[in-house]
Design a protein around this motif. Structure first.
Motif, PDB file in Angstrom:
ATOM      1  N   SER A 108       0.831  -1.211   0.000  1.00 33.43           N
ATOM      2  CA  SER A 108       0.000   0.000   0.000  1.00 33.43           C
ATOM      3  C   SER A 108       0.859   1.253   0.000  1.00 33.43           C
ATOM      4  O   SER A 108       0.566   2.222  -0.717  1.00 33.43           O
ATOM      5  CB  SER A 108      -0.915   0.010   1.223  1.00 33.43           C
ATOM      6  N   ILE A 109       1.924   1.245   0.793  1.00 34.66           N
ATOM      7  CA  ILE A 109       2.830   2.404   0.844  1.00 34.66           C
ATOM      8  C   ILE A 109       3.514   2.588  -0.514  1.00 34.66           C
ATOM      9  O   ILE A 109       3.652   3.714  -1.003  1.00 34.66           O
ATOM     10  CB  ILE A 109       3.847   2.233   1.982  1.00 34.66           C
ATOM     11  N   GLY A 110       3.897   1.489  -1.136  1.00 31.60           N
ATOM     12  CA  GLY A 110       4.532   1.577  -2.461  1.00 31.60           C
ATOM     13  C   GLY A 110       3.605   2.164  -3.505  1.00 31.60           C
ATOM     14  O   GLY A 110       4.002   3.040  -4.282  1.00 31.60           O
ATOM     15  N   TYR A 111       2.361   1.681  -3.529  1.00 33.27           N
ATOM     16  CA  TYR A 111       1.387   2.244  -4.476  1.00 33.27           C
ATOM     17  C   TYR A 111       1.115   3.719  -4.168  1.00 33.27           C
ATOM     18  O   TYR A 111       0.990   4.532  -5.077  1.00 33.27           O
ATOM     19  CB  TYR A 111       0.080   1.457  -4.450  1.00 33.27           C
ATOM     20  N   GLY A 112       1.005   4.051  -2.909  1.00 35.47           N
ATOM     21  CA  GLY A 112       0.786   5.448  -2.536  1.00 35.47           C
ATOM     22  C   GLY A 112       1.924   6.342  -2.992  1.00 35.47           C
ATOM     23  O   GLY A 112       1.706   7.458  -3.480  1.00 35.47           O
ATOM     24  N   PHE A 113       3.146   5.845  -2.855  1.00 33.39           N
ATOM     25  CA  PHE A 113       4.308   6.617  -3.297  1.00 33.39           C
ATOM     26  C   PHE A 113       4.286   6.809  -4.813  1.00 33.39           C
ATOM     27  O   PHE A 113       4.528   7.906  -5.315  1.00 33.39           O
ATOM     28  CB  PHE A 113       5.599   5.913  -2.859  1.00 33.39           C
ATOM     29  N   MET A 114       3.975   5.727  -5.544  1.00 35.83           N
ATOM     30  CA  MET A 114       3.935   5.835  -7.008  1.00 35.83           C
ATOM     31  C   MET A 114       2.841   6.800  -7.466  1.00 35.83           C
ATOM     32  O   MET A 114       3.061   7.608  -8.379  1.00 35.83           O
ATOM     33  CB  MET A 114       3.721   4.458  -7.636  1.00 35.83           C
ATOM     34  N   ILE A 115       1.680   6.749  -6.844  1.00 37.93           N
ATOM     35  CA  ILE A 115       0.603   7.675  -7.201  1.00 37.93           C
ATOM     36  C   ILE A 115       1.018   9.100  -6.866  1.00 37.93           C
ATOM     37  O   ILE A 115       0.785  10.027  -7.640  1.00 37.93           O
ATOM     38  CB  ILE A 115      -0.704   7.291  -6.494  1.00 37.93           C
ATOM     39  N   SER A 142      -8.558   9.887  -8.565  1.00 38.86           N
ATOM     40  CA  SER A 142      -9.178   8.900  -9.446  1.00 38.86           C
ATOM     41  C   SER A 142      -8.365   7.621  -9.531  1.00 38.86           C
ATOM     42  O   SER A 142      -8.897   6.561  -9.854  1.00 38.86           O
ATOM     43  CB  SER A 142      -9.385   9.485 -10.838  1.00 38.86           C
ATOM     44  N   LEU A 143      -7.085   7.700  -9.251  1.00 42.38           N
ATOM     45  CA  LEU A 143      -6.235   6.510  -9.293  1.00 42.38           C
ATOM     46  C   LEU A 143      -6.364   5.657  -8.038  1.00 42.38           C
ATOM     47  O   LEU A 143      -6.177   4.440  -8.099  1.00 42.38           O
ATOM     48  CB  LEU A 143      -4.773   6.916  -9.471  1.00 42.38           C
ATOM     49  N   TYR A 144      -6.654   6.288  -6.902  1.00 46.55           N
ATOM     50  CA  TYR A 144      -6.725   5.540  -5.645  1.00 46.55           C
ATOM     51  C   TYR A 144      -7.753   4.426  -5.704  1.00 46.55           C
ATOM     52  O   TYR A 144      -7.484   3.308  -5.296  1.00 46.55           O
ATOM     53  CB  TYR A 144      -7.090   6.456  -4.470  1.00 46.55           C
ATOM     54  N   LEU A 145      -8.914   4.730  -6.223  1.00 44.45           N
ATOM     55  CA  LEU A 145     -10.003   3.753  -6.238  1.00 44.45           C
ATOM     56  C   LEU A 145      -9.644   2.531  -7.065  1.00 44.45           C
ATOM     57  O   LEU A 145      -9.873   1.391  -6.648  1.00 44.45           O
ATOM     58  CB  LEU A 145     -11.289   4.398  -6.752  1.00 44.45           C
ATOM     59  N   SER A 193      -8.510  -3.075  -7.597  1.00 39.57           N
ATOM     60  CA  SER A 193      -7.910  -4.078  -8.481  1.00 39.57           C
ATOM     61  C   SER A 193      -6.596  -4.645  -7.950  1.00 39.57           C
ATOM     62  O   SER A 193      -6.338  -5.836  -8.108  1.00 39.57           O
ATOM     63  CB  SER A 193      -7.697  -3.495  -9.876  1.00 39.57           C
ATOM     64  N   GLN A 194      -5.778  -3.827  -7.338  1.00 42.07           N
ATOM     65  CA  GLN A 194      -4.462  -4.299  -6.909  1.00 42.07           C
ATOM     66  C   GLN A 194      -4.436  -4.788  -5.463  1.00 42.07           C
ATOM     67  O   GLN A 194      -3.734  -5.733  -5.140  1.00 42.07           O
ATOM     68  CB  GLN A 194      -3.421  -3.193  -7.083  1.00 42.07           C
ATOM     69  N   LEU A 195      -5.173  -4.127  -4.601  1.00 41.34           N
ATOM     70  CA  LEU A 195      -5.149  -4.504  -3.188  1.00 41.34           C
ATOM     71  C   LEU A 195      -6.341  -5.356  -2.780  1.00 41.34           C
ATOM     72  O   LEU A 195      -6.418  -5.815  -1.647  1.00 41.34           O
ATOM     73  CB  LEU A 195      -5.072  -3.249  -2.310  1.00 41.34           C
ATOM     74  N   GLY A 196      -7.298  -5.552  -3.687  1.00 44.75           N
ATOM     75  CA  GLY A 196      -8.406  -6.463  -3.449  1.00 44.75           C
ATOM     76  C   GLY A 196      -9.464  -6.004  -2.467  1.00 44.75           C
ATOM     77  O   GLY A 196     -10.214  -6.814  -1.941  1.00 44.75           O
ATOM     78  N   LEU A 197      -9.572  -4.705  -2.232  1.00 33.51           N
ATOM     79  CA  LEU A 197     -10.612  -4.200  -1.337  1.00 33.51           C
ATOM     80  C   LEU A 197     -11.960  -4.195  -2.053  1.00 33.51           C
ATOM     81  O   LEU A 197     -12.035  -3.955  -3.259  1.00 33.51           O
ATOM     82  CB  LEU A 197     -10.296  -2.777  -0.874  1.00 33.51           C
ATOM     83  N   ALA A 198     -13.006  -4.448  -1.314  1.00 37.71           N
ATOM     84  CA  ALA A 198     -14.354  -4.341  -1.867  1.00 37.71           C
ATOM     85  C   ALA A 198     -14.653  -2.874  -2.166  1.00 37.71           C
ATOM     86  O   ALA A 198     -14.141  -1.974  -1.502  1.00 37.71           O
ATOM     87  CB  ALA A 198     -15.369  -4.891  -0.873  1.00 37.71           C
ATOM     88  N   THR A 199     -15.491  -2.637  -3.158  1.00 38.50           N
ATOM     89  CA  THR A 199     -15.830  -1.262  -3.545  1.00 38.50           C
ATOM     90  C   THR A 199     -16.454  -0.499  -2.384  1.00 38.50           C
ATOM     91  O   THR A 199     -16.176   0.689  -2.210  1.00 38.50           O
ATOM     92  CB  THR A 199     -16.793  -1.275  -4.743  1.00 38.50           C
ATOM     93  N   ALA A 200     -17.259  -1.183  -1.574  1.00 33.92           N
ATOM     94  CA  ALA A 200     -17.905  -0.532  -0.429  1.00 33.92           C
ATOM     95  C   ALA A 200     -16.883  -0.042   0.592  1.00 33.92           C
ATOM     96  O   ALA A 200     -17.156   0.893   1.341  1.00 33.92           O
ATOM     97  CB  ALA A 200     -18.886  -1.490   0.235  1.00 33.92           C
TER      98      ALA A 200
END
Length: 88
Positions: A6-13, A26-29, A34-41
């Protein structure tokens, strides 16, 4: 491991948004679902929780350097209020 990912993706974004000047919310969602597997809710409020403080601080910065025209803002809100009051 998920926290490190999560920290790596946050840094890249963050780097990407710094280079293009905006649009990271718009990239966070997409990354959260898709990458971290969280439910949309869960991903939607998490994305808002991350994005809103940055948006608010950016707004305050623009107010401080006088880039916000409150007269137009009040005019737009007045028009919106008028249009909403006409709805039956």
């Amino acid at each position: 491991m998920l926290a490190l990912l999560s920290i790596g993706y946050g840094f890249m974004i963050g780097v990407f948004v710094s280079l293009i000047g905006g649009g990271g919310a718009s990239l966070y969602l997409g990354v959260l679902t898709s990458q971290l597997g969280l439910a949309t809710a869960v991903a939607v409020p998490t994305s808002l929780f991350v994005a809103l403080p940055a948006l608010f601080l950016g707004f305050l910065t623009q107010v401080r350097i006088h880039n916000v025209n409150f007269k137009w803002w009040a005019r737009l809100l007045g028009q919106l209020g008028h249009r909403l009051s006409c709805i039956d």
